[in-house]
Motif scaffolding. Structure first.
Motif, PDB file in Angstrom:
ATOM      1  N   ASN A  40       0.795  -1.228   0.000  1.00 13.04           N
ATOM      2  CA  ASN A  40       0.000   0.000   0.000  1.00 13.04           C
ATOM      3  C   ASN A  40       0.827   1.277   0.000  1.00 13.04           C
ATOM      4  OD1 ASN A  40      -2.456  -1.375  -0.027  1.00 13.04           O
ATOM      5  ND2 ASN A  40      -2.444  -1.586   2.192  1.00 13.04           N
ATOM      6  N   ILE A  41       2.127   1.186   0.256  1.00 11.94           N
ATOM      7  CA  ILE A  41       2.922   2.417   0.354  1.00 11.94           C
ATOM      8  C   ILE A  41       3.861   2.637  -0.816  1.00 11.94           C
ATOM      9  CG2 ILE A  41       2.824   2.533   2.865  1.00 11.94           C
ATOM     10  CD1 ILE A  41       5.816   1.594   2.769  1.00 11.94           C
ATOM     11  N   GLY A  42       3.728   1.875  -1.856  1.00  9.84           N
ATOM     12  CA  GLY A  42       4.541   2.213  -3.002  1.00  9.84           C
ATOM     13  C   GLY A  42       5.383   1.110  -3.570  1.00  9.84           C
ATOM     14  N   GLY A  43       4.951  -0.117  -3.468  1.00 10.99           N
ATOM     15  CA  GLY A  43       5.634  -1.171  -4.190  1.00 10.99           C
ATOM     16  C   GLY A  43       6.887  -1.691  -3.539  1.00 10.99           C
ATOM     17  N   ARG A  44       7.944  -1.854  -4.319  1.00 11.22           N
ATOM     18  CA  ARG A  44       9.120  -2.595  -3.885  1.00 11.22           C
ATOM     19  C   ARG A  44      10.306  -1.738  -3.456  1.00 11.22           C
ATOM     20  NH1 ARG A  44       8.017  -6.449  -1.844  1.00 11.22           N
ATOM     21  NH2 ARG A  44      10.185  -6.926  -1.837  1.00 11.22           N
ATOM     22  N   ASN A  45      10.202  -0.448  -3.488  1.00 11.71           N
ATOM     23  CA  ASN A  45      11.358   0.391  -3.188  1.00 11.71           C
ATOM     24  C   ASN A  45      11.485   0.625  -1.677  1.00 11.71           C
ATOM     25  OD1 ASN A  45      13.587   1.957  -3.557  1.00 11.71           O
ATOM     26  ND2 ASN A  45      12.449   3.792  -4.077  1.00 11.71           N
ATOM     27  N   TRP A  46      11.760  -0.450  -0.940  1.00 11.21           N
ATOM     28  CA  TRP A  46      11.923  -0.346   0.503  1.00 11.21           C
ATOM     29  C   TRP A  46      12.786  -1.500   1.003  1.00 11.21           C
ATOM     30  CZ3 TRP A  46       9.855  -4.336   3.538  1.00 11.21           C
ATOM     31  CH2 TRP A  46       8.976  -5.196   2.880  1.00 11.21           C
ATOM     32  N   GLU A  47      13.299  -1.322   2.203  1.00 15.28           N
ATOM     33  CA  GLU A  47      14.094  -2.362   2.842  1.00 15.28           C
ATOM     34  C   GLU A  47      13.544  -2.578   4.239  1.00 15.28           C
ATOM     35  OE1 GLU A  47      18.006  -0.668   2.551  1.00 15.28           O
ATOM     36  OE2 GLU A  47      18.372  -1.690   0.669  1.00 15.28           O
ATOM     37  N   HIS A  48      13.609  -3.823   4.687  1.00 20.43           N
ATOM     38  CA  HIS A  48      13.102  -4.174   6.013  1.00 20.43           C
ATOM     39  C   HIS A  48      14.262  -4.200   6.996  1.00 20.43           C
ATOM     40  CE1 HIS A  48      10.628  -5.931   9.068  1.00 20.43           C
ATOM     41  NE2 HIS A  48      11.332  -7.043   9.108  1.00 20.43           N
ATOM     42  N   GLN A  49      13.994  -3.720   8.196  1.00 18.92           N
ATOM     43  CA  GLN A  49      15.020  -3.742   9.227  1.00 18.92           C
ATOM     44  C   GLN A  49      14.444  -4.404  10.473  1.00 18.92           C
ATOM     45  OE1 GLN A  49      16.362   0.066  10.568  1.00 18.92           O
ATOM     46  NE2 GLN A  49      18.235  -0.771  11.398  1.00 18.92           N
ATOM     47  N   HIS A  50      15.091  -5.429  10.920  1.00 20.94           N
ATOM     48  CA  HIS A  50      14.789  -6.023  12.208  1.00 20.94           C
ATOM     49  C   HIS A  50      16.119  -6.384  12.849  1.00 20.94           C
ATOM     50  CE1 HIS A  50      14.007 -10.035   9.836  1.00 20.94           C
ATOM     51  NE2 HIS A  50      15.270  -9.735   9.843  1.00 20.94           N
ATOM     52  N   ASP A  51      16.063  -6.797  14.091  1.00 21.24           N
ATOM     53  CA  ASP A  51      17.330  -7.084  14.775  1.00 21.24           C
ATOM     54  C   ASP A  51      17.728  -8.544  14.562  1.00 21.24           C
ATOM     55  OD1 ASP A  51      15.738  -8.551  16.540  1.00 21.24           O
ATOM     56  OD2 ASP A  51      15.697  -6.945  18.023  1.00 21.24           O
ATOM     57  N   ASN A  52      18.696  -8.987  15.307  1.00 25.29           N
ATOM     58  CA  ASN A  52      19.216 -10.337  15.130  1.00 25.29           C
ATOM     59  C   ASN A  52      18.591 -11.340  16.091  1.00 25.29           C
ATOM     60  OD1 ASN A  52      21.050  -9.897  12.985  1.00 25.29           O
ATOM     61  ND2 ASN A  52      22.379  -8.798  14.396  1.00 25.29           N
ATOM     62  N   ALA A  53      17.370 -11.087  16.512  1.00 19.46           N
ATOM     63  CA  ALA A  53      16.669 -12.064  17.349  1.00 19.46           C
ATOM     64  C   ALA A  53      16.568 -13.377  16.582  1.00 19.46           C
ATOM     65  CB  ALA A  53      15.280 -11.547  17.703  1.00 19.46           C
ATOM     66  N   PRO A  54      16.654 -14.492  17.273  1.00 24.24           N
ATOM     67  CA  PRO A  54      16.624 -15.783  16.571  1.00 24.24           C
ATOM     68  C   PRO A  54      15.442 -15.953  15.625  1.00 24.24           C
ATOM     69  CG  PRO A  54      17.290 -16.117  18.837  1.00 24.24           C
ATOM     70  CD  PRO A  54      16.899 -14.668  18.719  1.00 24.24           C
ATOM     71  N   ILE A  55      14.253 -15.469  16.009  1.00 23.27           N
ATOM     72  CA  ILE A  55      13.108 -15.649  15.108  1.00 23.27           C
ATOM     73  C   ILE A  55      13.272 -14.874  13.810  1.00 23.27           C
ATOM     74  CG2 ILE A  55      11.501 -16.191  16.970  1.00 23.27           C
ATOM     75  CD1 ILE A  55      10.296 -13.384  16.619  1.00 23.27           C
ATOM     76  N   HIS A  56      14.131 -13.868  13.821  1.00 24.26           N
ATOM     77  CA  HIS A  56      14.389 -13.081  12.617  1.00 24.26           C
ATOM     78  C   HIS A  56      15.463 -13.714  11.745  1.00 24.26           C
ATOM     79  CE1 HIS A  56      13.191  -9.353  15.219  1.00 24.26           C
ATOM     80  NE2 HIS A  56      12.145 -10.115  14.924  1.00 24.26           N
TER      81      HIS A  56
END
Length: 149
Positions: A40-56
């Motif tokens: 909804n915010i504009g397609g594919r021009n983005w990157e995801h950031q999460h931490d190094n938690a095991p589930i990630h």
């Protein structure tokens, strides 16, 4: 537990997570919240950031994100500094608990969290995102040690 995400063009609806989290639950949260938000915010021009938690970092999570063609920013272990959501949690916590706020029901707490989340100034979120280049540079300069953000 509360999960949230934001981007330059807005913020995702909050997700309240029950119980101990694992990779399948995390992938479900991403599918039901992040992926819909991203579309909804504009397609594919983005990157995801999460931490190094095991589930990630489980292979199943990585494979899921790869299958969705999501680019994930990498960072040093045990370094929450680059993640602007940590600043957002701090801002929200101050709002939720201002004036010694106490909550006697889960619903009252959730309402306070939602008010804080949906009343965040868009300019604050944009400023946090725009600070990413400097944050990453500072982490590199400090060899992954704690920063003062």
């Amino acid at each position: 537990m509360v999960w949230a995400a934001f981007g330059f063009n807005g913020q995702v609806g909050l997700a309240y997570l029950d119980g101990r989290q694992n990779s399948p639950k995390y992938m479900e949260t991403l599918e039901n919240h992040l992926m819909l938000f991203a579309e909804n915010i504009g397609g594919r021009n983005w990157e995801h950031q999460h931490d190094n938690a095991p589930i990630h970092t489980f292979n199943s999570t990585k494979n899921y994100l790869n299958s969705k063609k999501v680019t994930v920013l990498e960072w040093p272990p045990m370094s929450p500094d680059p993640n602007p959501i940590e600043n957002v949690w701090d801002i929200m916590s101050q709002k939720v608990y201002e004036n010694g706020g106490q909550f006697y029901s889960v619903n009252a707490l959730e309402t306070a969290i939602e008010i804080a989340w949906y009343n965040l100034e868009p300019e604050i979120l944009k400023t946090l995102i725009m600070s990413m280049e400097k944050r990453v540079y500072d982490v590199i300069l400090k060899n992954g040690k704690t920063l003062n953000y």
